[in-house]
Design a protein around this motif. Structure first.
Motif, PDB file in Angstrom:
ATOM      1  N   LYS A 214      78.441 -51.723 -11.074  1.00  0.00           N
ATOM      2  CA  LYS A 214      78.404 -50.553 -11.968  1.00  0.00           C
ATOM      3  C   LYS A 214      77.878 -49.321 -11.235  1.00  0.00           C
ATOM      4  N   GLN A 215      76.860 -49.511 -10.403  1.00  0.00           N
ATOM      5  CA  GLN A 215      76.283 -48.384  -9.662  1.00  0.00           C
ATOM      6  C   GLN A 215      77.268 -47.823  -8.648  1.00  0.00           C
ATOM      7  N   ARG A 216      78.088 -48.710  -8.042  1.00  0.00           N
ATOM      8  CA  ARG A 216      78.985 -48.270  -6.968  1.00  0.00           C
ATOM      9  C   ARG A 216      80.341 -47.788  -7.456  1.00  0.00           C
ATOM     10  N   THR A 217      80.743 -48.175  -8.660  1.00  0.00           N
ATOM     11  CA  THR A 217      82.073 -47.806  -9.133  1.00  0.00           C
ATOM     12  C   THR A 217      82.076 -47.072 -10.471  1.00  0.00           C
ATOM     13  N   ASN A 218      80.921 -46.967 -11.098  1.00  0.00           N
ATOM     14  CA  ASN A 218      80.804 -46.238 -12.360  1.00  0.00           C
ATOM     15  C   ASN A 218      81.463 -46.973 -13.528  1.00  0.00           C
ATOM     16  N   LYS A 219      81.761 -48.267 -13.354  1.00  0.00           N
ATOM     17  CA  LYS A 219      82.305 -49.071 -14.445  1.00  0.00           C
ATOM     18  C   LYS A 219      81.948 -50.525 -14.174  1.00  0.00           C
ATOM     19  N   THR A 220      82.055 -51.358 -15.213  1.00  0.00           N
ATOM     20  CA  THR A 220      81.760 -52.768 -15.019  1.00  0.00           C
ATOM     21  C   THR A 220      82.909 -53.434 -14.271  1.00  0.00           C
ATOM     22  N   PHE A 221      82.649 -54.611 -13.713  1.00  0.00           N
ATOM     23  CA  PHE A 221      83.705 -55.325 -12.997  1.00  0.00           C
ATOM     24  C   PHE A 221      84.852 -55.674 -13.937  1.00  0.00           C
ATOM     25  N   PHE A 222      84.535 -56.084 -15.154  1.00  0.00           N
ATOM     26  CA  PHE A 222      85.604 -56.489 -16.066  1.00  0.00           C
ATOM     27  C   PHE A 222      86.385 -55.296 -16.609  1.00  0.00           C
ATOM     28  N   GLN A 223      85.775 -54.125 -16.644  1.00  0.00           N
ATOM     29  CA  GLN A 223      86.546 -52.920 -16.949  1.00  0.00           C
ATOM     30  C   GLN A 223      87.562 -52.661 -15.834  1.00  0.00           C
ATOM     31  N   PHE A 224      87.102 -52.825 -14.604  1.00  0.00           N
ATOM     32  CA  PHE A 224      87.986 -52.671 -13.450  1.00  0.00           C
ATOM     33  C   PHE A 224      89.110 -53.713 -13.485  1.00  0.00           C
ATOM     34  N   LEU A 225      88.768 -54.949 -13.811  1.00  0.00           N
ATOM     35  CA  LEU A 225      89.749 -56.033 -13.854  1.00  0.00           C
ATOM     36  C   LEU A 225      90.818 -55.765 -14.914  1.00  0.00           C
ATOM     37  N   ILE A 226      90.402 -55.291 -16.078  1.00  0.00           N
ATOM     38  CA  ILE A 226      91.360 -54.972 -17.141  1.00  0.00           C
ATOM     39  C   ILE A 226      92.286 -53.842 -16.700  1.00  0.00           C
ATOM     40  N   GLU A 227      91.717 -52.846 -16.021  1.00  0.00           N
ATOM     41  CA  GLU A 227      92.531 -51.733 -15.532  1.00  0.00           C
ATOM     42  C   GLU A 227      93.565 -52.238 -14.524  1.00  0.00           C
ATOM     43  N   LEU A 228      93.156 -53.148 -13.657  1.00  0.00           N
ATOM     44  CA  LEU A 228      94.073 -53.739 -12.689  1.00  0.00           C
ATOM     45  C   LEU A 228      95.205 -54.478 -13.400  1.00  0.00           C
ATOM     46  N   ARG A 229      94.867 -55.226 -14.427  1.00  0.00           N
ATOM     47  CA  ARG A 229      95.881 -55.965 -15.193  1.00  0.00           C
ATOM     48  C   ARG A 229      96.825 -55.035 -15.940  1.00  0.00           C
ATOM     49  N   ILE A 230      96.287 -53.965 -16.491  1.00  0.00           N
ATOM     50  CA  ILE A 230      97.124 -53.007 -17.223  1.00  0.00           C
ATOM     51  C   ILE A 230      98.096 -52.309 -16.280  1.00  0.00           C
ATOM     52  N   GLU A 231      97.632 -51.943 -15.088  1.00  0.00           N
ATOM     53  CA  GLU A 231      98.522 -51.295 -14.132  1.00  0.00           C
ATOM     54  C   GLU A 231      99.620 -52.250 -13.672  1.00  0.00           C
ATOM     55  N   HIS A 232      99.278 -53.521 -13.518  1.00  0.00           N
ATOM     56  CA  HIS A 232     100.296 -54.517 -13.159  1.00  0.00           C
ATOM     57  C   HIS A 232     101.312 -54.650 -14.293  1.00  0.00           C
ATOM     58  N   LYS A 265      96.955 -50.112 -25.271  1.00  0.00           N
ATOM     59  CA  LYS A 265      96.913 -48.858 -26.025  1.00  0.00           C
ATOM     60  C   LYS A 265      95.653 -48.066 -25.701  1.00  0.00           C
ATOM     61  N   THR A 266      94.534 -48.766 -25.497  1.00  0.00           N
ATOM     62  CA  THR A 266      93.281 -48.093 -25.142  1.00  0.00           C
ATOM     63  C   THR A 266      93.419 -47.345 -23.821  1.00  0.00           C
ATOM     64  N   HIS A 267      94.074 -47.986 -22.840  1.00  0.00           N
ATOM     65  CA  HIS A 267      94.179 -47.398 -21.499  1.00  0.00           C
ATOM     66  C   HIS A 267      95.321 -46.401 -21.372  1.00  0.00           C
ATOM     67  N   LYS A 268      96.426 -46.644 -22.062  1.00  0.00           N
ATOM     68  CA  LYS A 268      97.602 -45.790 -21.895  1.00  0.00           C
ATOM     69  C   LYS A 268      97.839 -44.852 -23.073  1.00  0.00           C
ATOM     70  N   GLY A 269      97.136 -45.072 -24.170  1.00  0.00           N
ATOM     71  CA  GLY A 269      97.295 -44.208 -25.327  1.00  0.00           C
ATOM     72  C   GLY A 269      98.563 -44.458 -26.115  1.00  0.00           C
ATOM     73  N   ILE A 270      99.245 -45.573 -25.827  1.00  0.00           N
ATOM     74  CA  ILE A 270     100.506 -45.896 -26.475  1.00  0.00           C
ATOM     75  C   ILE A 270     100.713 -47.400 -26.363  1.00  0.00           C
ATOM     76  N   VAL A 271     101.392 -48.009 -27.326  1.00  0.00           N
ATOM     77  CA  VAL A 271     101.623 -49.457 -27.259  1.00  0.00           C
ATOM     78  C   VAL A 271     102.648 -49.753 -26.170  1.00  0.00           C
ATOM     79  N   ALA A 272     102.637 -50.980 -25.671  1.00  0.00           N
ATOM     80  CA  ALA A 272     103.465 -51.348 -24.526  1.00  0.00           C
ATOM     81  C   ALA A 272     104.957 -51.158 -24.787  1.00  0.00           C
TER      82      ALA A 272
END
Length: 283
Positions: A214-232, A265-272
């Protein structure tokens, strides 16, 4: 492995450095350098890790990477070469105070907006045309192209790549731990990822790791993991048009379609489903 302190190879008689990559892979290590980096992905697709964020990239995408921002272009392996043209420079590349000249007032804001890095959303054809000329240009022509590029970019639409600014080089031990964590996440995000496993990879307790990340990336690891999954998932929505939303959710590491839809929807502002429709309407 660590965040590499990458030294851009510069010709002794040149101020602006152009790099052309035509290979199976982009540079495979999380790395940082003091120079700003303007890059166009001529051919290739995959994920860009930068600072605290993950972004999908494809052919003709254009990025500016901020100085000292740890980053990694991780291309998909499809047995095809990737191609990228990059221009490396600093604010003092052309001499201290060069950009303070009154005649360059319109491009001076570039160095402020580039701190966090950004992706270009408009004027991409104009920028691509100039970028393709860089490798074979003379030193004088390269300078003219550089100033033209900054002028267009300052007026173009863009989106920030990260909210986390790295003002200096990351310490060796910190870089080693982040590299191991990012590598594991990139190769295992489609399956179950446990906090205990990640913490052990970083040689830390789960609580200590959570605080560290959290200190090094400004987010939790699982927030980062979800973002990675959403981008995939976003990548699959474009490239695999015959896959159902449920299949894409599963291939991206989500156990339930309802959780996927909520996170998307949380990350992209629209449903898939609507996101996919908008992608193919633009094609």
């Amino acid at each position: 492995m660590k965040i590499q302190s990458f030294h851009v190879a510069q010709h002794p008689n040149e101020n602006l450095t152009v790099q052309v990559i035509n290979s199976i892979d982009f540079y495979q290590h999380l790395h940082q350098h003091k120079e700003l980096q303007l890059s166009i992905v001529v051919k290739g697709k995959g994920k860009l890790l930068i600072g605290d964020s993950v972004h999908y990239f494809k052919d003709n995408d254009i990025f500016v990477i901020g100085a000292n921002s740890p980053h990694l272009f991780k291309n998909d392996r499809d047995k095809k070469n990737v191609q990228m043209i990059s221009l490396f420079f600093t604010k003092d590349t052309l001499g201290h105070g060069f950009f303070d000249l009154p005649d360059l007032e319109e491009i001076r804001p570039f160095f402020l907006i580039a701190q966090n890095g950004f992706q270009l959303l408009s004027d991409k054809n104009s920028i691509k045309k100039l970028m393709l000329q860089l490798p074979d240009s003379s030193k004088l022509s390269r300078l003219v192209l550089f100033l033209q590029l900054l002028s267009i970019i300052c007026k173009a639409k863009r989106k920030s790549l990260t909210t986390f600014v790295y003002p200096k080089e990351t310490k060796l031990i910190v870089g080693e731990r982040l590299q191991v964590v990012f590598d594991y996440a990139l190769h295992n995000f489609q399956g179950e990822v446990k906090l205990d496993t990640i913490a052990k990879l970083a040689f830390m307790t789960p609580n200590a790791f959570c605080k560290f990340f959290k200190q090094r990336t400004n987010k939790t690891f699982f927030q980062f993991l979800i973002e990675l999954r959403i981008e995939h998932a976003s990548q699959l929505l474009l490239s695999e048009k015959y896959y159902s939303i449920a299949q894409i959710a599963e291939l991206s590491g989500f156990k339930s379609i309802s959780n996927f839809n909520k996170k998307f929807k949380t990350h992209k502002g629209i449903v898939a489903s609507k996101y996919r429709q908008s992608l193919f309407q633009r094609v």
